[in-house]
Scaffold this active site. Structure first.
Site, short mmCIF file in Angstrom:
data_model
loop_
_atom_site.label_atom_id
_atom_site.label_comp_id
_atom_site.label_asym_id
_atom_site.label_seq_id
_atom_site.Cartn_x
_atom_site.Cartn_y
_atom_site.Cartn_z
N SER A 120 0.83 -1.19 0.00
CA SER A 120 0.00 0.00 0.00
C SER A 120 0.88 1.26 0.00
O SER A 120 1.75 1.39 -0.85
CB SER A 120 -0.97 -0.07 1.18
OG SER A 120 -2.02 0.86 1.02
N ASP A 174 -9.79 -4.80 -5.05
CA ASP A 174 -9.31 -3.82 -4.07
C ASP A 174 -10.23 -2.59 -4.07
O ASP A 174 -10.35 -1.91 -5.08
CB ASP A 174 -7.87 -3.40 -4.41
CG ASP A 174 -7.19 -2.65 -3.29
OD1 ASP A 174 -7.88 -1.93 -2.54
OD2 ASP A 174 -5.95 -2.76 -3.17
N HIS A 205 -7.75 -5.51 -0.58
CA HIS A 205 -6.53 -4.79 -0.21
C HIS A 205 -5.81 -5.62 0.85
O HIS A 205 -5.97 -5.39 2.05
CB HIS A 205 -6.90 -3.40 0.31
CG HIS A 205 -5.75 -2.44 0.32
ND1 HIS A 205 -5.08 -2.07 -0.83
CD2 HIS A 205 -5.15 -1.77 1.35
CE1 HIS A 205 -4.13 -1.21 -0.51
NE2 HIS A 205 -4.15 -1.02 0.80
#
Length: 224
Positions: A120, A174, A205
């Site tokens: 991320s 995601d 995610h």
């Protein structure tokens, strides 16, 4: 003056002498112990004796989260406006991460045995920092992320790492960072770095078991 050059780190060493180091950045609001559980899967017994260095991002107020303070590599003003980014924060974190690379080198690990990795926002920093490294590194692992300051990419690529292997992966479901932002990063990076690989997984995610197997296979190739 860099406000957070001395990042706290959490280090997991293999049982035997390590053949390389992986500096792995966590995501927004997470912390440096976030990926402890996947390290044994990557070590796979004694197959891949890597030293894992997990730094903590500094705590700062994050604009999109109502200015609540949390661990973040840089501030995020918007998830939709790609032209409004915290350039100063991104650059400061790049310097702090580069110092970690330097620390590993000082401790006896050559730069070309060091992988920069992240998930991320941490993956965004791994990608951004990795392509700018002035010393040849082993590889870049960018998971469920995007490329910060994307428009500047071509002007700031360090030639020495243009052949460096890069693994970019994203979840097709995601909802936090849509898959297309990862694909956009891949499309831009592969123009300058031909050894860039893209993988998409039917996941949100997160890091999925199948992805861990692919990461391990990629690391085995990188450190072969």
């Amino acid at each position: 003056m860099n406000p957070h050059s001395d990042l706290e780190t959490h280090i997991l060493n293999p049982k035997q002498k390590s053949i390389g180091s992986v500096i792995w950045m966590h995501g927004l609001g997470a912390h440096h112990a976030d990926f402890d559980t996947i390290v044994p899967d990557l070590w796979n017994g004694d197959q891949l004796p890597l030293r894992f260095v997990f730094p903590n991002a500094p705590v700062r107020p994050v604009t999109i989260n109502n200015h609540v303070s949390m661990r973040a590599w840089y501030d995020i003003y918007s998830l939709t406006d790609l032209n409004h980014e915290d350039q100063a924060g991104i650059i400061a974190s790049r310097y702090a991460i580069t110092q970690l690379i330097q620390q590993e080198i000082t401790n006896g690990m050559p730069a070309n045995r060091i992988v920069l990795a992240g998930f991320s926002q941490g993956g965004a920093m791994a990608l951004y920092t990795g392509v700018r490294q002035q010393q040849k590194i082993a590889g870049i692992l960018a998971l469920s992320c995007y490329l910060p300051l994307l428009q500047e990419h071509g002007q700031h690529v360090a030639e020495i790492n243009q052949q460096t292997p890069i693994f970019i992966a994203h979840g097709s479901h995601d909802m936090t960072l849509p898959c297309f932002v990862g694909k956009m990063a891949y499309d831009v990076v592969r123009e300058t770095h031909p050894n860039t690989q893209w993988k998409e997984y039917a996941m949100q995610h997160e890091i999925a078991p199948l992805e861990i197997l692919d990461i391990r296979a990629w690391l085995l190739k990188v450190f072969a």
